[in-house]
Motif scaffolding. Structure first.
Motif, PDB file in Angstrom:
ATOM      1  N   GLU A 117      12.049  -5.759   1.502  1.00  0.00           N
ATOM      2  CA  GLU A 117      12.980  -4.642   1.317  1.00  0.00           C
ATOM      3  C   GLU A 117      12.293  -3.325   1.674  1.00  0.00           C
ATOM      4  O   GLU A 117      11.137  -3.094   1.336  1.00  0.00           O
ATOM      5  CB  GLU A 117      13.454  -4.603  -0.138  1.00  0.00           C
ATOM      6  CG  GLU A 117      14.512  -3.553  -0.402  1.00  0.00           C
ATOM      7  CD  GLU A 117      15.019  -3.590  -1.840  1.00  0.00           C
ATOM      8  OE1 GLU A 117      15.769  -2.674  -2.220  1.00  0.00           O
ATOM      9  OE2 GLU A 117      14.642  -4.529  -2.569  1.00  0.00           O
ATOM     10  N   GLY A 118      13.012  -2.481   2.375  1.00  0.00           N
ATOM     11  CA  GLY A 118      12.493  -1.165   2.745  1.00  0.00           C
ATOM     12  C   GLY A 118      11.850  -1.107   4.108  1.00  0.00           C
ATOM     13  O   GLY A 118      11.558  -0.019   4.613  1.00  0.00           O
ATOM     14  N   VAL A 119      11.617  -2.262   4.736  1.00  0.00           N
ATOM     15  CA  VAL A 119      11.025  -2.302   6.072  1.00  0.00           C
ATOM     16  C   VAL A 119      12.148  -2.253   7.107  1.00  0.00           C
ATOM     17  O   VAL A 119      13.133  -2.987   7.015  1.00  0.00           O
ATOM     18  CB  VAL A 119      10.182  -3.580   6.263  1.00  0.00           C
ATOM     19  CG1 VAL A 119       9.728  -3.729   7.716  1.00  0.00           C
ATOM     20  CG2 VAL A 119       8.991  -3.555   5.329  1.00  0.00           C
ATOM     21  N   LEU A 120      12.002  -1.382   8.093  1.00  0.00           N
ATOM     22  CA  LEU A 120      12.968  -1.295   9.179  1.00  0.00           C
ATOM     23  C   LEU A 120      12.634  -2.359  10.224  1.00  0.00           C
ATOM     24  O   LEU A 120      11.541  -2.347  10.800  1.00  0.00           O
ATOM     25  CB  LEU A 120      12.927   0.095   9.814  1.00  0.00           C
ATOM     26  CG  LEU A 120      13.883   0.341  10.985  1.00  0.00           C
ATOM     27  CD1 LEU A 120      15.338   0.171  10.536  1.00  0.00           C
ATOM     28  CD2 LEU A 120      13.659   1.728  11.571  1.00  0.00           C
ATOM     29  N   ALA A 121      13.537  -3.290  10.443  1.00  0.00           N
ATOM     30  CA  ALA A 121      13.338  -4.365  11.412  1.00  0.00           C
ATOM     31  C   ALA A 121      14.062  -4.001  12.706  1.00  0.00           C
ATOM     32  O   ALA A 121      15.274  -3.763  12.698  1.00  0.00           O
ATOM     33  CB  ALA A 121      13.857  -5.690  10.865  1.00  0.00           C
ATOM     34  N   ARG A 122      13.316  -3.957  13.818  1.00  0.00           N
ATOM     35  CA  ARG A 122      13.895  -3.594  15.110  1.00  0.00           C
ATOM     36  C   ARG A 122      13.508  -4.641  16.144  1.00  0.00           C
ATOM     37  O   ARG A 122      12.322  -4.932  16.313  1.00  0.00           O
ATOM     38  CB  ARG A 122      13.373  -2.218  15.560  1.00  0.00           C
ATOM     39  CG  ARG A 122      13.657  -1.070  14.616  1.00  0.00           C
ATOM     40  CD  ARG A 122      15.116  -0.666  14.640  1.00  0.00           C
ATOM     41  NE  ARG A 122      15.528  -0.136  15.924  1.00  0.00           N
ATOM     42  CZ  ARG A 122      15.467   1.160  16.243  1.00  0.00           C
ATOM     43  NH1 ARG A 122      14.978   2.044  15.385  1.00  0.00           N
ATOM     44  NH2 ARG A 122      15.888   1.562  17.424  1.00  0.00           N
ATOM     45  N   ARG A 123      14.477  -5.153  16.861  1.00  0.00           N
ATOM     46  CA  ARG A 123      14.177  -6.109  17.925  1.00  0.00           C
ATOM     47  C   ARG A 123      13.650  -5.366  19.156  1.00  0.00           C
ATOM     48  O   ARG A 123      14.230  -4.378  19.597  1.00  0.00           O
ATOM     49  CB  ARG A 123      15.420  -6.915  18.298  1.00  0.00           C
ATOM     50  CG  ARG A 123      15.848  -7.873  17.212  1.00  0.00           C
ATOM     51  CD  ARG A 123      16.891  -8.844  17.703  1.00  0.00           C
ATOM     52  NE  ARG A 123      17.268  -9.778  16.644  1.00  0.00           N
ATOM     53  CZ  ARG A 123      18.044 -10.828  16.822  1.00  0.00           C
ATOM     54  NH1 ARG A 123      18.534 -11.083  18.021  1.00  0.00           N
ATOM     55  NH2 ARG A 123      18.319 -11.625  15.805  1.00  0.00           N
ATOM     56  N   ALA A 175       0.814  -1.214   0.000  1.00  0.00           N
ATOM     57  CA  ALA A 175       0.000   0.000   0.000  1.00  0.00           C
ATOM     58  C   ALA A 175       0.849   1.265   0.000  1.00  0.00           C
ATOM     59  O   ALA A 175       0.306   2.379   0.012  1.00  0.00           O
ATOM     60  CB  ALA A 175      -0.936   0.010   1.208  1.00  0.00           C
ATOM     61  N   GLY A 176       2.183   1.101   0.005  1.00  0.00           N
ATOM     62  CA  GLY A 176       3.071   2.260  -0.058  1.00  0.00           C
ATOM     63  C   GLY A 176       3.378   2.896   1.278  1.00  0.00           C
ATOM     64  O   GLY A 176       3.904   4.018   1.322  1.00  0.00           O
ATOM     65  N   GLU A 177       3.100   2.196   2.378  1.00  0.00           N
ATOM     66  CA  GLU A 177       3.334   2.750   3.712  1.00  0.00           C
ATOM     67  C   GLU A 177       4.755   2.469   4.188  1.00  0.00           C
ATOM     68  O   GLU A 177       5.357   1.448   3.848  1.00  0.00           O
ATOM     69  CB  GLU A 177       2.340   2.155   4.717  1.00  0.00           C
ATOM     70  CG  GLU A 177       0.891   2.467   4.419  1.00  0.00           C
ATOM     71  CD  GLU A 177       0.578   3.951   4.538  1.00  0.00           C
ATOM     72  OE1 GLU A 177       1.145   4.608   5.436  1.00  0.00           O
ATOM     73  OE2 GLU A 177      -0.232   4.436   3.732  1.00  0.00           O
TER      74      GLU A 177
END
Length: 281
Positions: free
Chosen positions: A40-46, A22-24
């Motif tokens: 790709e493009g998603v920030l992954a944070r523990r 959806a472009g978020e």
């Protein structure tokens, strides 16, 4: 930016994909997440829902939050403090993944009371909120994956008792819509599949997806309880067996909410099985 907790779970992973499509902008978090788990493009944070300090940097600059209620560790989540940290980070809206047990088993410590307390904290947070209350997940049958792969067999109790299990992708799409639209603020939705389906019918649907029969073996309540207490607390096991074996009318009811919000019928179990058949092959 939208924060998705429980992002490596069956609902969270699907929601992340749908938000990206959806472009978020998305920050995805769970206790063991890595960048390789996410598109790709998603920030992954523990981060851990039981540790507020681990969540503060995750919330920084966020506008909306998908809050998974913690599942087995829900009773350990300091919900009010988590929501205070979200507000401090800039969050204005929260969509909570709760449980149907709030309305169907309100007196159950394991299935209703904890989830209700979390909902109360969300309602008192000052945030714009929406609550999603799914019943049983179609993906619970991943527990059958190994015996289906190795012997084309499913063993479960209450073979002919049906429940309207819901596709996690439908839950995720409900979360997507309610996160991106303001018209669902202050609403609670009960999420089910389109029809009752029994464990025996689920095994048959897996066989159809695989193209070969899957044998169903019915366990007694006692046999099922002995298996389940190996990995679940006894009170949780007893309530779960009550739901599976003696569901209330409310637990058997097909909710109209998915169709009302999404404009289409919820997905059937057979569709879920065909889409996820590789796990059972």
């Amino acid at each position: 930016m939208i924060v998705v907790t429980g992002a490596t779970g069956n609902v969270g992973r699907s929601l992340v994909r749908q938000l990206v499509a959806a472009g978020e902008r998305v920050t995805a978090t769970s206790r063991g997440i890595s960048a390789a788990d996410m598109p790709e493009g998603v920030l992954a944070r523990r981060a851990d829902l039981t540790d507020v300090e681990s969540l503060r940097p995750v919330f920084d600059g966020a506008e909306a939050l998908f809050l998974q209620n913690g599942g087995p560790t829900a009773h350990l989540m300091p919900t009010a403090e988590v929501l205070e940290a979200a507000v401090a980070g800039g969050v204005k809206k929260v969509v909570l993944l709760s449980s149907q047990g709030v309305v169907t088993r309100p007196d159950s410590a394991s299935h209703g009371q904890v989830a209700y307390a979390i909902e109360e904290a969300v309602r008192a947070s000052g945030l714009e909120w929406t609550i999603l209350r799914p019943g049983g997940f179609a993906s619970n049958t991943y527990a059958w994956a190994e015996p289906v792969r190795t012997s084309r067999t499913v063993a479960a109790p209450f073979g002919d008792v049906g429940l309207p299990v819901v596709d996690p992708d439908d839950i995720a799409e409900m979360a997507l819509v309610t996160l991106l639209s303001g018209e669902h603020a202050g609403h609670s939705y009960e999420l089910t599949g389109p029809a009752l389906i029994t464990p025996r019918q689920q095994a048959a649907a897996l066989g159809d997806a695989l193209g070969e029969p899957v044998r169903f073996v019915e366990l007694s309540r006692e046999e099922a309880r002995a298996m389940m207490t190996r990995f679940m607390p006894e009170p949780v096991v007893d309530t779960t067996l009550a739901i599976l074996g003696d569901p209330t009318e409310a637990e058997r009811r097909v909710s109209p909410d998915v169709e009302r919000v999404l404009g289409r019928a919820p997905g059937a179990y057979g569709e879920w099985a065909r889409r996820n058949v590789e796990a059972f092959r």
